[in-house]
Design an enzyme around this catalytic site. Structure first.
Site, PDB file in Angstrom:
ATOM      1  N   THR B 200       0.855  -1.024   0.086  1.00 59.30           N
ATOM      2  CA  THR B 200      -0.047  -0.017  -0.050  1.00 59.30           C
ATOM      3  C   THR B 200       0.992   1.203   0.035  1.00 59.30           C
ATOM      4  O   THR B 200       1.985   1.170   0.641  1.00 59.30           O
ATOM      5  CB  THR B 200      -0.945  -0.043   1.304  1.00 59.30           C
ATOM      6  OG1 THR B 200      -1.723  -0.880   1.073  1.00 59.30           O
ATOM      7  CG2 THR B 200      -1.591   1.411   1.550  1.00 59.30           C
ATOM      8  N   ARG B 228     -14.364  -6.595  -0.608  1.00 64.45           N
ATOM      9  CA  ARG B 228     -13.747  -6.112   0.551  1.00 64.45           C
ATOM     10  C   ARG B 228     -13.147  -4.834   0.483  1.00 64.45           C
ATOM     11  O   ARG B 228     -12.490  -4.348  -0.548  1.00 64.45           O
ATOM     12  CB  ARG B 228     -12.721  -7.222   0.895  1.00 64.45           C
ATOM     13  CG  ARG B 228     -11.811  -6.746   2.279  1.00 64.45           C
ATOM     14  CD  ARG B 228     -10.581  -6.144   1.881  1.00 64.45           C
ATOM     15  NE  ARG B 228      -9.766  -6.066   3.129  1.00 64.45           N
ATOM     16  CZ  ARG B 228      -8.652  -5.550   3.371  1.00 64.45           C
ATOM     17  NH1 ARG B 228      -8.202  -4.706   2.004  1.00 64.45           N
ATOM     18  NH2 ARG B 228      -8.129  -5.273   4.369  1.00 64.45           N
ATOM     19  N   GLY B 230     -10.868  -2.422   2.737  1.00 65.27           N
ATOM     20  CA  GLY B 230     -10.023  -2.071   3.835  1.00 65.27           C
ATOM     21  C   GLY B 230      -9.749  -0.766   4.525  1.00 65.27           C
ATOM     22  O   GLY B 230     -10.758  -0.076   4.242  1.00 65.27           O
ATOM     23  N   ASP B 231      -8.745  -0.556   5.140  1.00 70.69           N
ATOM     24  CA  ASP B 231      -8.725   0.796   5.830  1.00 70.69           C
ATOM     25  C   ASP B 231      -8.454   1.964   4.925  1.00 70.69           C
ATOM     26  O   ASP B 231      -8.506   2.845   5.316  1.00 70.69           O
ATOM     27  CB  ASP B 231      -7.767   0.729   6.987  1.00 70.69           C
ATOM     28  CG  ASP B 231      -6.369   0.425   6.283  1.00 70.69           C
ATOM     29  OD1 ASP B 231      -5.842  -0.413   5.540  1.00 70.69           O
ATOM     30  OD2 ASP B 231      -5.181   1.194   7.014  1.00 70.69           O
ATOM     31  N   THR B 251      -0.657   1.846   6.553  1.00 72.24           N
ATOM     32  CA  THR B 251      -0.619   0.506   5.728  1.00 72.24           C
ATOM     33  C   THR B 251      -0.646  -0.606   6.748  1.00 72.24           C
ATOM     34  O   THR B 251       0.291  -0.622   7.753  1.00 72.24           O
ATOM     35  CB  THR B 251       0.681   0.578   4.852  1.00 72.24           C
ATOM     36  OG1 THR B 251       0.998  -0.652   4.236  1.00 72.24           O
ATOM     37  CG2 THR B 251       2.084   0.828   5.511  1.00 72.24           C
ATOM     38  N   GLY B 252      -1.064  -1.684   6.175  1.00 65.90           N
ATOM     39  CA  GLY B 252      -1.141  -2.881   6.998  1.00 65.90           C
ATOM     40  C   GLY B 252      -2.493  -3.710   6.943  1.00 65.90           C
ATOM     41  O   GLY B 252      -2.912  -3.780   6.066  1.00 65.90           O
ATOM     42  N   GLY B 254      -5.538  -4.155   7.085  1.00 62.17           N
ATOM     43  CA  GLY B 254      -6.629  -2.897   7.088  1.00 62.17           C
ATOM     44  C   GLY B 254      -7.716  -3.190   8.145  1.00 62.17           C
ATOM     45  O   GLY B 254      -8.197  -2.241   8.802  1.00 62.17           O
TER      46      GLY B 254
END
Lengths: 339, 339
Positions: B200, B228, B230-231, B251-252, B254
């Site tokens: 990301t 889906r 994510g964050d 980033t990670g 999410g």
């Protein structure tokens, strides 16, 4: 009146301690067991006595009463805050009165796209769905995403495929047709306006085990673009719950509620700013107002204190406190949150 | 070493004052003009010297350098933080190295679904897109949603229709095919695992007018369910910017970043908790870790202080400080954020 000022000594070591405790106390924090509490909303907007008929007012009050009792019954029998939130919201989703489930507003394309989310204050678990077109109770699908998928947020056809895999009933699109919402769309199309459906629903509950949960469900904005996502399915905007601070469900101009991260802001004002719940809720709504938005929130803290704040003419709302009796309010000048 | 403890007197009047100022200072808060600053990331994950070839490492360092210079050039010539964020992220989106734009990972269905968001710290405006399949630079579409639509967040086909109306170029799905990401999907399908694409991208910039902006762009998780979210496109989770506190890009994993409302939590820890930026960033990442998640953040406050925190083996990152020289780092034991 006099009071003793509270003196705080802030040192680098204290800041470090606060930072570490903030990180460490976030997970699985049970609150002390106690009496259950529940609060619901059915949307904020131009809710005026002058626009209401006695019959319509009775239908709103009756449905809010049925919804909050559905949640409170769960809590009284020792059920979880999550179960109570889902039960109360399902009643409002099944009613044509509110802009959620059956009574959802129409998009610009003449479709219905529903959003919902739920959060569990004990483990900070969350589930959310957006762009739902064939599920009768989006709040239950949001909960299934939380409990039965690897994800937190699922959109559109992917979310509905997940529902089918779980055997969750689908409904035809025609289920969401109501003449009132269709007429609202025609009016909005003529005026080229995008407006609130005035009727997002939400619930925050505290169970006797001391756990908080919050949920929100909506049809979004009349005449919205297909694909528009508002604050309702956004964790931290429309919904938030943390046993360490509070649970929140919001309703209003979703774009402003996302930008102001309303639900998380209320929890953060308590958690880091030391504000009591009602002041935190008022501050977050003032933040929305400063940006130019309108709407409201309901909230409950871990001690069972209720916070209600809105900057509109009214908000459909109800709560049951320690006496076990449902209090139902609609207008600005009634009871809690009155201005 | 000795220091004088800072004494605060907290009274109800003081709390009210703080609450009112919190509400009142949120909009259009310019920071003092000064030197521009910029920080970028290209994802956090298992980034180990033992797994890296000299050639691959050079390509990462070169691309990060080009990306951050693209943003810094904008800032140096008096351009806005928003323009700088968009410019830096577009370079990383156009590279196959990162999990965004060209190098996006594949969903379970073998499609690419891209997410992005951007936020303007001066006016708290925001734009986000999710489930994008035919747009080369999702960050630019997120910005168009912010600046040219009535909405903050648009999903899927609705977002792409908006892009077409604006004349934003579309690309065929085949544009996003890379052998490396396809092979990663095959491996994930065999293992029945859903995993981070490690890449990301994000940027936070402070321009010489004192304004902050932040943006994030991603392909999400390899083997994720279609739909889906994510964050990265969630304001308050993957992206946040407020001139009153800081800008953040995350980033990670999410799902954990949404549940921990990472970006808003960092800003709130500064705004209400009085923590300095780096401690706020460390606290938010500890929060993610306590839930079981991994990842990292980059952040900049209004005074140009850089915060970098991650709990993974490494994070692709770069920043340009007062001396105007790009510092590029990848591993855990390098420079800022080193453990």
């Amino acid at each position: 009146m006099s009071f003793r000022p509270l003196r705080l000594i802030v040192t680098p070591a204290a800041i470090l301690f606060v930072a570490l405790s903030m990180a460490g106390t976030l997970v699985a924090q049970p609150a002390p067991a106690g009496k259950p509490m529940i609060v619901i909303h059915g949307g904020a907007g131009t809710i005026l006595r002058s626009r209401m008929t006695p019959d319509l007012e009775r239908r709103y009050r009756d449905t809010l009463t049925i919804a909050i009792n559905a949640g409170y019954t769960v809590l009284q029998s020792g059920g979880s805050a999550l179960d109570a939130v889902e039960a109360a919201i399902r009643v409002m989703e099944d009613s044509p009165l509110f802009n959620a489930g059956k009574g959802a507003v129409f998009t610009h394309d003449g479709t219905n796209e529903l959003d919902a989310s739920v959060m569990d204050g004990l483990h900070l678990r969350a589930g959310a769905v957006t762009g739902i077109r064939h599920i009768r109770n989006p709040i239950s699908l949001a909960r299934a995403v939380m409990e039965r998928s690897k994800h937190v947020m699922l959109a559109g056809a992917g979310a509905e495929r997940f529902a089918k895999e779980l055997g969750i009933d689908t409904v035809p699109e025609s289920y969401f047709f109501t003449q009132r919402r269709w007429d609202e769309l025609q009016k909005a199309l003529r005026a080229d306006s995008v407006s609130g459906g005035h009727g997002t629903v939400g619930c925050v509950a505290l169970d006797m085990h001391g756990n908080l949960a919050a949920g929100t469900s909506t049809g979004g904005l009349t005449n919205k673009r297909a694909g528009r996502i508002g604050d309702s399915p956004v964790i931290g905007a429309g919904t938030y719950a943390d046993n360490g601070s509070c649970g929140v469900s919001a309703t209003g101009d979703g774009e402003y509620f996302i930008r102001a991260t309303v639900a998380r802001t209320i929890a953060a004002l308590m958690e880091y700013g030391g504000l009591p719940l009602q002041k935190a809720a008022d501050s977050a709504i003032a933040r929305v107002g400063a940006l130019g938005g309108t709407g409201g929130v309901i909230a409950l803290d871990r001690h069972g204190r209720v916070g209600i704040s809105f900057n509109t003419e009214g908000m459909y709302r109800a709560y049951i406190g320690e006496d076990g009796k449902a209090v139902v309010e609609m207008y600005r000048d009634e009871g809690r949150g009155s201005k």
